[in-house]
Design an enzyme around this catalytic site. Sequence first.
Site, PDB file in Angstrom:
ATOM      1  N   LYS A   1      21.479   5.236  14.144  1.00  0.00           N
ATOM      2  CA  LYS A   1      22.812   4.756  14.553  1.00  0.00           C
ATOM      3  C   LYS A   1      23.690   4.439  13.345  1.00  0.00           C
ATOM      4  O   LYS A   1      24.773   3.898  13.485  1.00  0.00           O
ATOM      5  CB  LYS A   1      22.678   3.491  15.396  1.00  0.00           C
ATOM      6  CG  LYS A   1      21.850   3.640  16.646  1.00  0.00           C
ATOM      7  CD  LYS A   1      21.695   2.272  17.324  1.00  0.00           C
ATOM      8  CE  LYS A   1      20.521   2.225  18.277  1.00  0.00           C
ATOM      9  NZ  LYS A   1      20.109   0.866  18.588  1.00  0.00           N
TER      10      LYS A   1
ATOM     11  N   ARG B   1       7.711   5.296   1.863  1.00  0.00           N
ATOM     12  CA  ARG B   1       7.870   6.630   1.268  1.00  0.00           C
ATOM     13  C   ARG B   1       9.236   7.156   1.657  1.00  0.00           C
ATOM     14  O   ARG B   1       9.612   7.116   2.836  1.00  0.00           O
ATOM     15  CB  ARG B   1       6.793   7.585   1.774  1.00  0.00           C
ATOM     16  CG  ARG B   1       7.083   9.022   1.406  1.00  0.00           C
ATOM     17  CD  ARG B   1       5.954   9.953   1.733  1.00  0.00           C
ATOM     18  NE  ARG B   1       4.820   9.763   0.848  1.00  0.00           N
ATOM     19  CZ  ARG B   1       3.774  10.593   0.797  1.00  0.00           C
ATOM     20  NH1 ARG B   1       3.728  11.640   1.570  1.00  0.00           N
ATOM     21  NH2 ARG B   1       2.786  10.351  -0.035  1.00  0.00           N
TER      22      ARG B   1
ATOM     23  N   HIS C   1       4.403   8.143  -7.670  1.00  0.00           N
ATOM     24  CA  HIS C   1       3.460   7.951  -6.553  1.00  0.00           C
ATOM     25  C   HIS C   1       2.303   7.102  -7.119  1.00  0.00           C
ATOM     26  O   HIS C   1       1.191   7.582  -7.302  1.00  0.00           O
ATOM     27  CB  HIS C   1       2.977   9.315  -6.054  1.00  0.00           C
ATOM     28  CG  HIS C   1       2.298   9.295  -4.720  1.00  0.00           C
ATOM     29  ND1 HIS C   1       1.910   8.135  -4.071  1.00  0.00           N
ATOM     30  CD2 HIS C   1       1.924  10.332  -3.902  1.00  0.00           C
ATOM     31  CE1 HIS C   1       1.332   8.464  -2.925  1.00  0.00           C
ATOM     32  NE2 HIS C   1       1.329   9.786  -2.796  1.00  0.00           N
TER      33      HIS C   1
ATOM     34  N   ARG D   1      -2.437  11.733   4.148  1.00  0.00           N
ATOM     35  CA  ARG D   1      -3.372  10.857   3.420  1.00  0.00           C
ATOM     36  C   ARG D   1      -2.813   9.464   3.152  1.00  0.00           C
ATOM     37  O   ARG D   1      -3.485   8.450   3.400  1.00  0.00           O
ATOM     38  CB  ARG D   1      -3.764  11.473   2.061  1.00  0.00           C
ATOM     39  CG  ARG D   1      -4.862  12.477   2.132  1.00  0.00           C
ATOM     40  CD  ARG D   1      -4.605  13.591   1.153  1.00  0.00           C
ATOM     41  NE  ARG D   1      -3.416  14.301   1.557  1.00  0.00           N
ATOM     42  CZ  ARG D   1      -3.428  15.300   2.438  1.00  0.00           C
ATOM     43  NH1 ARG D   1      -4.548  15.728   2.913  1.00  0.00           N
ATOM     44  NH2 ARG D   1      -2.296  15.892   2.817  1.00  0.00           N
ATOM     45  N   THR D   2      -1.620   9.396   2.613  1.00  0.00           N
ATOM     46  CA  THR D   2      -1.116   8.083   2.190  1.00  0.00           C
ATOM     47  C   THR D   2      -0.914   7.191   3.402  1.00  0.00           C
ATOM     48  O   THR D   2      -1.323   6.025   3.410  1.00  0.00           O
ATOM     49  CB  THR D   2       0.194   8.251   1.393  1.00  0.00           C
ATOM     50  OG1 THR D   2       0.009   9.295   0.437  1.00  0.00           O
ATOM     51  CG2 THR D   2       0.563   6.981   0.678  1.00  0.00           C
TER      52      THR D   2
HETATM   53  N1   CP Z   1      -1.463  12.877  -1.696  1.00  0.00           N
HETATM   54  C1   CP Z   1      -0.512  12.596  -0.778  1.00  0.00           C
HETATM   55  O1   CP Z   1       0.448  11.865  -1.045  1.00  0.00           O
HETATM   56  O2   CP Z   1      -0.728  13.175   0.432  1.00  0.00           O
HETATM   57  P1   CP Z   1       0.191  12.948   1.715  1.00  0.00           P
HETATM   58  O3   CP Z   1       1.542  13.544   1.393  1.00  0.00           O
HETATM   59  O4   CP Z   1      -0.518  13.636   2.840  1.00  0.00           O
HETATM   60  O5   CP Z   1       0.310  11.467   1.907  1.00  0.00           O
END
Ligand code: CP
Length: 300
Positions: free
Chosen positions: A78, A99, A127, A49-50
Amino acid sequence: MNNLISMRDLSKQEIERFLDIAAKIESGELRPDISRKLAALLFFEPSTRTLFSFETAVKKIGGETFSMIGTSSSSVKKGESLHDTLKTISMYADLIVMRTTIEGAARYASEVVDIPIVNAGDGANQHPTQSLLDLYSMVKTQGTLNNLTLGLVGDLRYGRTVHSLVQALKDFNPKFYFASPAHLRMPSSIIHDLKEKNIQFEEIEEIDSIINELDIMYVTRIQRERFPSLEEYEKVKDSYVIDVNMLDNVKDNFKILHPLPRVNEITKAVDKTPYAYYFEQAKNGVYMRQAILSILLKAI
Ligand code: CP
């Protein structure tokens, strides 16, 4: 605002601005334009999703992306440091969405580079883009963020979405029920904050007795990847399974949110009830992420 790292950093007014811009983008009243802007999507941890909603959001408002997914095809393999990787990418891109598994990595990135950093999840910490889309989903379904009663269910220890969400709601007079197995409780630092701010909360293990009080039930996955051993995970993995028979007497406005991915904590039968909102919630992420990009790139 130059970065989006933690919900702790946002004032109530800033949160309301994100919500307002997202609503105007969804309605078509606002059409931001980030053409000629390039967003780097650095995902060192898996995402559906993100990653894809950011990619969608960038493209819907005219920008472009390049991505680093994992580290296997980059010079990180490397031995290049996170510092040098970020510095280099900041020479090409106008904004970085990142992320990682490392708590605090997004904050570190914001101190290293001169372009906006968006934290798309740093380990079990924060998040914030998820929280903003969660708030947007609440406003859309409840008409307000004020005075809501919320049940946060599942992995409250490792779940970065719930850590961010609790902080996101701090100025809206929430009442929280935190439902988790005993050793997956909300971290003490967050409990301490709530006590300091006089926010109502109760830590529980069973949800049957409170479900009919709730406006929002926010269900989370027990996160296998953050457990020290598979054995520990197996003990708690099915602690909560939400099924239709639990929803007979819920409030009319009751909605179930889930950041997804789901494993088996909500049965598929629940998807067909009017209470399931998790896929619409994921769609709301595109509007909110357009708002985030527009604000950080000063395109509105
Ligand atoms: N909600 C969420 O962060 O989903 P993903 O891990 O699929 O990005």
